[in-house]
Design an enzyme around this catalytic site. Sequence first.
Site, PDB file in Angstrom:
ATOM      1  N   HIS A  79       0.837  -1.196   0.000  1.00 23.98           N
ATOM      2  CA  HIS A  79       0.000   0.000   0.000  1.00 23.98           C
ATOM      3  C   HIS A  79       0.877   1.253   0.000  1.00 23.98           C
ATOM      4  O   HIS A  79       2.051   1.207   0.378  1.00 23.98           O
ATOM      5  CB  HIS A  79      -0.923  -0.009   1.209  1.00 23.98           C
ATOM      6  N   GLU A  81       0.867   3.821   1.937  1.00 24.90           N
ATOM      7  CA  GLU A  81       1.363   4.165   3.274  1.00 24.90           C
ATOM      8  C   GLU A  81       2.561   3.300   3.650  1.00 24.90           C
ATOM      9  O   GLU A  81       3.537   3.792   4.230  1.00 24.90           O
ATOM     10  CB  GLU A  81       0.253   3.972   4.321  1.00 24.90           C
ATOM     11  N   CYS A 107      -6.073   1.350   5.489  1.00 27.07           N
ATOM     12  CA  CYS A 107      -6.688   0.096   5.926  1.00 27.07           C
ATOM     13  C   CYS A 107      -6.169  -0.249   7.325  1.00 27.07           C
ATOM     14  O   CYS A 107      -5.299   0.426   7.859  1.00 27.07           O
ATOM     15  CB  CYS A 107      -6.343  -1.028   4.940  1.00 27.07           C
ATOM     16  N   CYS A 110      -2.281  -0.883   7.436  1.00 32.06           N
ATOM     17  CA  CYS A 110      -1.521   0.370   7.361  1.00 32.06           C
ATOM     18  C   CYS A 110      -1.718   1.207   8.619  1.00 32.06           C
ATOM     19  O   CYS A 110      -0.785   1.843   9.106  1.00 32.06           O
ATOM     20  CB  CYS A 110      -1.912   1.170   6.121  1.00 32.06           C
TER      21      CYS A 110
END
Length: 152
Positions: A79, A81, A107, A110
């Site tokens: 992801h 992040e 999410c 993260c």
Amino acid sequence: MAERPGWDDYFMKIAEDVATRATCIRRRVGAVIVKDKWIISTGYNGVPTKITHCTEETCLRTKYNVPSGERHELCRGLHAEQNAIIQAALHGVSINGAVIYVTTQPCSICTKMLINSGIKKFIYREPYKDPLSEEMILEAGIEIVIYSPRSS
């Protein structure tokens, strides 16, 4: 002369530009980690370095019909992040006390990483249905801001 953008507008625009580098076929996300109005790190979602980019045929989430917000481990990619945290770590820059601007709400995976990295504030544009993420953000006392462009 045009009015200068506010800091949130400025950094969110950069996060949106970072998202254009994403290699995920399902969603393009960009993240910018900022401390004291200084950009520390950026990240976008996609597969790790030296791994072939996903296609409709190789995307595990498409192959197994995984709904958005579920089974995050069934993905070859990282992801945005996660990549922003990794880039800061690779360059030896602390993100403790920083703010993250991200085009989509983090999410739960993260969120856990961002909490333990010391991020104090999440600013995101689009919500993401992940009740566990929302619970952890509240419990950890992380400030959240749903981004809305400043009116001219």
